[in-house]
Design a protein around this motif. Structure first.
Motif, PDB file in Angstrom:
ATOM      1  N   VAL A 277       0.811  -0.994  -0.027  1.00 38.54           N
ATOM      2  CA  VAL A 277      -0.124   0.105   0.185  1.00 38.54           C
ATOM      3  C   VAL A 277       1.142   0.800   0.283  1.00 38.54           C
ATOM      4  O   VAL A 277       1.638   1.387   0.631  1.00 38.54           O
ATOM      5  N   HIS A 278       0.718   2.050  -1.000  1.00 39.56           N
ATOM      6  CA  HIS A 278       1.683   3.425  -1.472  1.00 39.56           C
ATOM      7  C   HIS A 278       0.592   4.552  -0.428  1.00 39.56           C
ATOM      8  O   HIS A 278      -0.314   4.673  -1.109  1.00 39.56           O
ATOM      9  N   ALA A 279       1.607   5.903  -0.050  1.00 36.82           N
ATOM     10  CA  ALA A 279       0.722   6.827  -0.311  1.00 36.82           C
ATOM     11  C   ALA A 279       0.675   7.766  -1.548  1.00 36.82           C
ATOM     12  O   ALA A 279       0.900   6.986  -2.627  1.00 36.82           O
ATOM     13  N   ARG A 315      12.109  -5.004  17.487  1.00 34.41           N
ATOM     14  CA  ARG A 315      11.827  -3.560  16.217  1.00 34.41           C
ATOM     15  C   ARG A 315      11.765  -4.608  15.511  1.00 34.41           C
ATOM     16  O   ARG A 315      10.045  -3.747  14.435  1.00 34.41           O
ATOM     17  N   ALA A 316      11.027  -5.735  15.155  1.00 36.14           N
ATOM     18  CA  ALA A 316       9.358  -6.145  14.452  1.00 36.14           C
ATOM     19  C   ALA A 316       7.760  -5.521  14.934  1.00 36.14           C
ATOM     20  O   ALA A 316       7.048  -5.171  14.190  1.00 36.14           O
ATOM     21  N   ASP A 317       7.829  -5.763  16.537  1.00 38.42           N
ATOM     22  CA  ASP A 317       6.950  -4.957  17.274  1.00 38.42           C
ATOM     23  C   ASP A 317       6.709  -3.246  16.815  1.00 38.42           C
ATOM     24  O   ASP A 317       5.579  -2.988  16.300  1.00 38.42           O
ATOM     25  N   HIS A 318       7.951  -2.650  16.531  1.00 40.60           N
ATOM     26  CA  HIS A 318       8.060  -1.432  16.739  1.00 40.60           C
ATOM     27  C   HIS A 318       7.989  -1.261  14.911  1.00 40.60           C
ATOM     28  O   HIS A 318       6.695  -0.229  14.761  1.00 40.60           O
ATOM     29  N   ARG A 319       7.994  -2.292  14.269  1.00 35.87           N
ATOM     30  CA  ARG A 319       7.835  -1.796  12.234  1.00 35.87           C
ATOM     31  C   ARG A 319       6.255  -1.953  12.504  1.00 35.87           C
ATOM     32  O   ARG A 319       5.655  -1.152  11.036  1.00 35.87           O
ATOM     33  N   ASP A 320       5.687  -2.837  13.049  1.00 36.13           N
ATOM     34  CA  ASP A 320       3.883  -3.534  13.060  1.00 36.13           C
ATOM     35  C   ASP A 320       3.234  -2.210  13.369  1.00 36.13           C
ATOM     36  O   ASP A 320       2.572  -1.738  12.744  1.00 36.13           O
ATOM     37  N   ARG A 321       3.571  -1.206  14.389  1.00 38.86           N
ATOM     38  CA  ARG A 321       2.891  -0.152  14.910  1.00 38.86           C
ATOM     39  C   ARG A 321       3.293   0.309  13.611  1.00 38.86           C
ATOM     40  O   ARG A 321       1.909   1.682  13.881  1.00 38.86           O
ATOM     41  N   ASP A 322       4.282   0.846  13.367  1.00 39.24           N
ATOM     42  CA  ASP A 322       4.757   2.491  12.549  1.00 39.24           C
ATOM     43  C   ASP A 322       3.452   1.989  11.250  1.00 39.24           C
ATOM     44  O   ASP A 322       2.928   2.764  10.741  1.00 39.24           O
ATOM     45  N   ARG A 323       3.835   0.685  11.109  1.00 41.72           N
ATOM     46  CA  ARG A 323       3.365   0.790   9.248  1.00 41.72           C
ATOM     47  C   ARG A 323       1.690   0.914   9.495  1.00 41.72           C
ATOM     48  O   ARG A 323       1.034   1.576   9.131  1.00 41.72           O
ATOM     49  N   ASP A 324       0.421   0.235  11.379  1.00 37.16           N
ATOM     50  CA  ASP A 324      -0.013   0.617  11.241  1.00 37.16           C
ATOM     51  C   ASP A 324      -0.462   2.094  11.684  1.00 37.16           C
ATOM     52  O   ASP A 324      -1.800   2.653  11.221  1.00 37.16           O
ATOM     53  N   ASN A 325       0.121   2.925  11.641  1.00 37.58           N
ATOM     54  CA  ASN A 325      -0.111   3.822  12.301  1.00 37.58           C
ATOM     55  C   ASN A 325      -0.742   4.970  11.279  1.00 37.58           C
ATOM     56  O   ASN A 325      -1.228   5.272  10.713  1.00 37.58           O
ATOM     57  N   ALA A 328      -3.195   4.328   9.874  1.00 34.32           N
ATOM     58  CA  ALA A 328      -4.785   4.634  10.179  1.00 34.32           C
ATOM     59  C   ALA A 328      -4.706   6.177   9.888  1.00 34.32           C
ATOM     60  O   ALA A 328      -5.618   6.882   9.845  1.00 34.32           O
ATOM     61  N   ALA A 329      -3.057   6.822   9.551  1.00 30.82           N
ATOM     62  CA  ALA A 329      -3.115   8.101   9.223  1.00 30.82           C
ATOM     63  C   ALA A 329      -3.558   8.626   7.911  1.00 30.82           C
ATOM     64  O   ALA A 329      -3.832   9.856   7.251  1.00 30.82           O
ATOM     65  N   ASP A 330      -4.005   7.026   7.013  1.00 26.57           N
ATOM     66  CA  ASP A 330      -4.160   7.834   5.672  1.00 26.57           C
ATOM     67  C   ASP A 330      -5.419   7.671   5.515  1.00 26.57           C
ATOM     68  O   ASP A 330      -6.701   6.907   5.479  1.00 26.57           O
ATOM     69  N   ASN A 370     -18.251  10.475   9.063  1.00 25.89           N
ATOM     70  CA  ASN A 370     -16.674  10.515  10.201  1.00 25.89           C
ATOM     71  C   ASN A 370     -15.781   9.941   9.150  1.00 25.89           C
ATOM     72  O   ASN A 370     -14.466  10.143   9.277  1.00 25.89           O
ATOM     73  N   THR A 371     -15.445   8.848   8.591  1.00 24.39           N
ATOM     74  CA  THR A 371     -14.687   7.682   8.029  1.00 24.39           C
ATOM     75  C   THR A 371     -14.209   8.665   6.697  1.00 24.39           C
ATOM     76  O   THR A 371     -13.003   7.871   6.188  1.00 24.39           O
ATOM     77  N   GLY A 372     -15.323   8.845   6.415  1.00 27.34           N
ATOM     78  CA  GLY A 372     -14.840   9.300   4.817  1.00 27.34           C
ATOM     79  C   GLY A 372     -15.553   8.343   3.734  1.00 27.34           C
ATOM     80  O   GLY A 372     -15.536   8.376   2.531  1.00 27.34           O
TER      81      GLY A 372
END
Length: 376
Positions: A277-279, A315-325, A328-330, A370-372
Motif C-alpha cells: 500500500v502506497h501513499a 524491532r518487529a513489534d515497532h515496525r508493525d506499530r509504525d505501519r499501522d499508524n 490509520a493516518a491515510d 466521519n470515516t470518509g
C-alpha cells in the motif's frame, strides 16, 4: 534415602533428540532396564507416557515452558532437508526464522506427540498425518494432536493408550527422519501427510496447513494437487475440496490463515493478501495482510496482530506499530486490527462483514461519515 545411578549420557542425548522421550528398547540398549525405569517413574524422576514409552521431562505437558524444551531436539525436516537448495530465499527465511518462546513450546508439544506414536510401535513405525506434518515443520496444526503411526506391513499390534495405530496407505511414500542418536526412521512424505490430515482437520486448520506447505515450499502447486488426489475418497474430504483451491502462500502465518477463513465463512473473502500500500506520494506505507477494495479507490485493511511471532523482537513489534499508524493516518484507508482473541471468538469475519455492509449502505444512501466512506 534411595540414591539413583546416573543415567548414561548417550541415553540422555537420545531423549533430547526425541523431545525428551525414550522407548523401552532404547533404554534396554543403554542398560536402563525395566526395573530401573519403574523406580525412576515411582520416584517422579521420569514419567510413564504409554506402554513402552517414558518421558524424561516430568513437568505436565500443558505446563511446560521454553526452559523445559530439550536442547538438541531434532529440527523439523523442512529446515534441514536436501531440498533447501531449490527453495526461495523467502521460504528459507520463513523456515529458519527465530521462534517466540510460546511457539517453541507449542512446536515441542506437537512433535512430542509424533515421537510418542513412533516410539510406541517400534523402529518400523512411520509417523503419518498431522504427526508427520509436525515433523516436516508445516504450520497451522492444532496444539493438541493425537499420537498416530502406521506400520508398513500387516501386524497384530493394536492401539496403545494415547497412541493410535493407523493403516499404512497403499502406495504411500516416506522420507527419512532422524540422526545418529535416534537412528533413521521414516515419516510420510508431505503430500501423503497432507492427504491424511486435511480431511480430518477443522476447516480453518486445514486451510492454514495448505497455506503453510506452499509458503514453506515443501510442496508446489503440482505437489498440492497430488496430495488432493491422494485424499479423494477419504472420509471428510468431500467438505474440504474447496480448501485446495483457496490455498495461498501469501498468508504469512497460521493466524492470517485462520482470520481469512473466518472471512470466507462469512461470505467476505479478501480481495488481496499481502498487498503493498502506497501513499499518494508513492511512499510505501506497508504491506497489508488482507485487503478489500472499496468504491472511490478506498481500501479496507485488516491486520492480523500476531504478537507471539514478535515476542522478544522489539524491532518487529515497532515496525508493525509504525505501519499501522501510517495506515490509520491515510484518509483513503480504513483499518481493522485483529489478534488471536478474535480468531478464537470467531469474530474476524463477522466484523469485516459488518463493516463492509455499513460501507455499502452509506454508498447506497449517499450519506457522509466521519470515516470518509461517503465521499466516493
Amino acid at each position: 534415602m534411595r540414591t539413583f545411578a546416573d543415567i548414561p549420557a548417550l541415553l540422555l542425548a537420545v531423549a533430547a533428540a526425541q523431545e525428551g522421550l525414550l522407548s523401552a528398547e532404547q533404554c534396554d540398549r543403554h542398560g536402563v532396564g525395566s526395573a530401573r525405569r519403574s523406580r525412576l517413574v515411582r520416584a517422579g524422576r521420569w514419567m510413564a507416557v504409554t506402554r513402552g514409552v517414558v518421558d524424561t521431562i516430568v513437568v505436565p505437558l500443558r505446563e511446560r515452558t521454553v526452559a523445559d524444551v530439550p536442547v538438541g531436539a531434532l529440527p523439523p525436516l523442512s529446515r534441514s532437508d536436501d531440498a533447501e537448495a531449490s527453495r526461495s530465499v523467502r521460504a528459507l527465511r520463513t523456515a529458519h526464522r527465530a521462534l517466540s518462546s510460546a511457539d517453541v513450546v507449542l512446536e515441542h508439544r506437537r512433535r512430542r506427540k509424533a515421537w510418542v506414536g513412533m516410539l510406541a510401535f517400534g523402529p518400523a513405525a512411520t509417523a503419518v498425518g498431522t504427526n508427520a506434518l509436525a515433523l516436516h515443520g508445516v504450520e497451522g496444526l492444532p496444539v493438541d494432536l493425537r499420537s498416530e503411526a502406521a506400520l508398513p506391513h500387516a501386524s497384530d499390534r493394536v492401539d496403545r493408550p494415547g497412541a493410535l495405530l493407523r493403516q499404512f496407505d497403499d502406495g504411500m511414500t516416506t522420507v527419512p527422519f532422524g540422526d545418529r542418536r535416534t537412528g533413521e526412521r521414516q515419516i510420510a512424505s508431505v503430500d501423503w501427510a497432507i492427504a491424511q490430515a486435511v480431511p480430518e482437520l477443522p476447516m480453518a486448520h486445514g486451510l492454514a496447513v495448505l497455506d503453510s506447505a506452499l509458503r514453506l515450499e515443501v510442496l508446489d502447486r503440482a505437489g498440492l494437487a497430488l496430495a488432493h488426489d491422494h485424499a479423494r475418497g477419504r472420509r471428510g474430504v468431500a467438505l474440504r475440496h474447496e480448501l485446495w483451491d483457496l490455498a495461498d502462500p501469501r498468508a504469512e502465518s497460521a493466524l492470517e490463515s485462520f482470520g481469512r477463513w473466518g472471512c470466507i465463512e462469512e461470505g467476505v473473502p479478501p480481495d488481496d493478501l499481502q498487498l503493498p500500500v502506497h501513499a499518494p506520494s508513492g511512499r510505501l506505507l506497508g504491506v497489508a495482510d488482507m485487503v478489500w477494495h472499496l468504491p472511490g479507490s478506498r481500501l479496507l485493511v485488516a491486520e492480523m496482530d500476531g504478537r507471539a511471532w514478535h515476542e522478544g523482537d522489539e524491532r518487529a513489534d515497532h515496525r508493525d506499530r509504525d505501519r499501522d499508524n501510517d495506515f490509520a493516518a491515510d484518509p483513503r484507508i480504513d483499518l481493522l486490527r485483529f489478534d488471536a482473541r478474535h480468531v478464537r471468538a470467531r469474530t474476524v469475519g463477522t466484523q469485516v462483514r459488518a463493516f463492509l455492509g455499513a460501507a455499502r449502505s452509506r454508498v447506497n444512501t449517499g450519506s457522509g461519515s466521519n470515516t470518509g466512506l461517503g465521499s466516493y
